[in-house]
Scaffold this motif. Structure first.
Motif, PDB file in Angstrom:
ATOM      1  N   MET A   1     -48.416  34.682  26.686  1.00  0.00           N
ATOM      2  CA  MET A   1     -47.687  33.416  26.907  1.00  0.00           C
ATOM      3  C   MET A   1     -47.405  32.746  25.563  1.00  0.00           C
ATOM      4  N   LYS A   2     -46.192  32.237  25.426  1.00  0.00           N
ATOM      5  CA  LYS A   2     -45.840  31.479  24.221  1.00  0.00           C
ATOM      6  C   LYS A   2     -45.525  30.043  24.615  1.00  0.00           C
ATOM      7  N   ASN A   3     -46.081  29.110  23.862  1.00  0.00           N
ATOM      8  CA  ASN A   3     -45.860  27.693  24.153  1.00  0.00           C
ATOM      9  C   ASN A   3     -44.511  27.219  23.623  1.00  0.00           C
ATOM     10  N   ILE A   4     -43.919  26.279  24.342  1.00  0.00           N
ATOM     11  CA  ILE A   4     -42.681  25.624  23.910  1.00  0.00           C
ATOM     12  C   ILE A   4     -43.072  24.289  23.282  1.00  0.00           C
ATOM     13  N   LYS A   5     -42.789  24.140  21.993  1.00  0.00           N
ATOM     14  CA  LYS A   5     -43.130  22.884  21.308  1.00  0.00           C
ATOM     15  C   LYS A   5     -41.889  22.083  20.934  1.00  0.00           C
ATOM     16  N   THR A   6     -40.821  22.801  20.545  1.00  0.00           N
ATOM     17  CA  THR A   6     -39.580  22.135  20.121  1.00  0.00           C
ATOM     18  C   THR A   6     -38.394  22.753  20.838  1.00  0.00           C
ATOM     19  N   ALA A   7     -37.537  21.897  21.394  1.00  0.00           N
ATOM     20  CA  ALA A   7     -36.352  22.364  22.119  1.00  0.00           C
ATOM     21  C   ALA A   7     -35.090  21.817  21.468  1.00  0.00           C
ATOM     22  N   LEU A   8     -34.141  22.698  21.217  1.00  0.00           N
ATOM     23  CA  LEU A   8     -32.804  22.292  20.790  1.00  0.00           C
ATOM     24  C   LEU A   8     -31.942  22.206  22.046  1.00  0.00           C
ATOM     25  N   VAL A   9     -31.389  21.028  22.291  1.00  0.00           N
ATOM     26  CA  VAL A   9     -30.582  20.813  23.492  1.00  0.00           C
ATOM     27  C   VAL A   9     -29.185  20.384  23.062  1.00  0.00           C
ATOM     28  N   SER A  10     -28.176  21.170  23.423  1.00  0.00           N
ATOM     29  CA  SER A  10     -26.800  20.841  23.070  1.00  0.00           C
ATOM     30  C   SER A  10     -25.901  21.347  24.193  1.00  0.00           C
ATOM     31  N   VAL A  11     -25.560  20.447  25.110  1.00  0.00           N
ATOM     32  CA  VAL A  11     -24.864  20.886  26.325  1.00  0.00           C
ATOM     33  C   VAL A  11     -23.597  20.086  26.595  1.00  0.00           C
ATOM     34  N   PHE A  12     -22.658  20.736  27.253  1.00  0.00           N
ATOM     35  CA  PHE A  12     -21.438  20.068  27.726  1.00  0.00           C
ATOM     36  C   PHE A  12     -21.706  19.442  29.088  1.00  0.00           C
ATOM     37  N   HIS A  13     -22.347  20.215  29.986  1.00  0.00           N
ATOM     38  CA  HIS A  13     -22.653  19.739  31.341  1.00  0.00           C
ATOM     39  C   HIS A  13     -24.053  19.125  31.374  1.00  0.00           C
ATOM     40  N   LYS A  14     -24.137  17.830  31.582  1.00  0.00           N
ATOM     41  CA  LYS A  14     -25.433  17.155  31.558  1.00  0.00           C
ATOM     42  C   LYS A  14     -26.000  16.938  32.960  1.00  0.00           C
TER      43      LYS A  14
END
Length: 197
Positions: A1-14
């Motif tokens: 398992m790998k932890n998620i610490k940082t997310a890049l979010v860049s979306v057209f549909h919110k």
């Protein structure tokens, strides 16, 4: 398992994104974003670092260049188990990005709407498709959510096991990601073929 610490979010549909963002925030995941998506995240009451604060470059060329930068792509493509990659990431102050949530400009819908050629060309996504490919390529370390169809898939995983994923799950997202990019490029190619006759 790998932890998620940082997310890049860049979306057209919110639409549909708020529930996923809430769960990620509850799990302590930090957000990194651009423009309208950053404003959307902050409007929900969550802290969000601007990509331009990481890259030290503003969004340029009328928004054509926002995320295309070594500090963004290095953060996605850097191999966590590769000592050389880790040394370079430290040397150039490249943050690790564990999750990429992105969707693409609506090219097909723009074509179907009867828009002008200039408008259609501006809906050929460059940064988004590159983020999808980078995240999918480095599925060993990174989760890629390539369209709004996958928002709920990741939410279900996080609800069940927290902000962590298995290699098998990351590979599943990568498979979907290359499906999204393949479909998108096929649609663009078809438009060029049709309009070039």
């Amino acid at each position: 398992m790998k932890n998620i610490k940082t997310a890049l979010v860049s979306v057209f549909h919110k639409d549909g994104l708020d529930e996923l963002l809430k769960k990620l925030n509850d799990e302590g995941v930090k957000f990194l974003s651009t423009g309208g998506t950053q404003k959307f995240i902050e409007s929900l009451g969550y802290e969000c670092q601007a990509v331009e604060d990481v890259t030290t470059y503003p969004s340029i060329l009328g928004g054509r260049v926002k995320t295309l930068h070594p500090k963004v792509f290095g953060g996605i493509l850097g191999r966590r188990a590769n000592e050389g990659d880790q040394q370079q990431m430290a040397q150039y102050e490249i943050p690790e990005i564990d999750l990429v949530i992105v969707d693409l400009y609506p090219f097909e819908q723009t074509v179907a709407s009867g828009a002008s050629e200039a408008d259609i060309i501006e809906k050929i996504d460059i940064g988004g498709i590159s983020l999808i490919r980078a995240g999918a390529k480095n599925f060993n370390d990174v989760v890629i959510v390539p369209s709004k169809a996958e928002y709920g898939v990741l939410l279900d995983i996080i609800n069940e096991q927290g902000a962590a994923t298995t290699l098998e799950q990351r590979r599943m997202f990568a498979t979907r990601a290359f499906g999204v990019s393949s479909h998108y490029d096929t649609a663009i190619n078809a438009w060029f073929v049709e309009t070039g006759k």
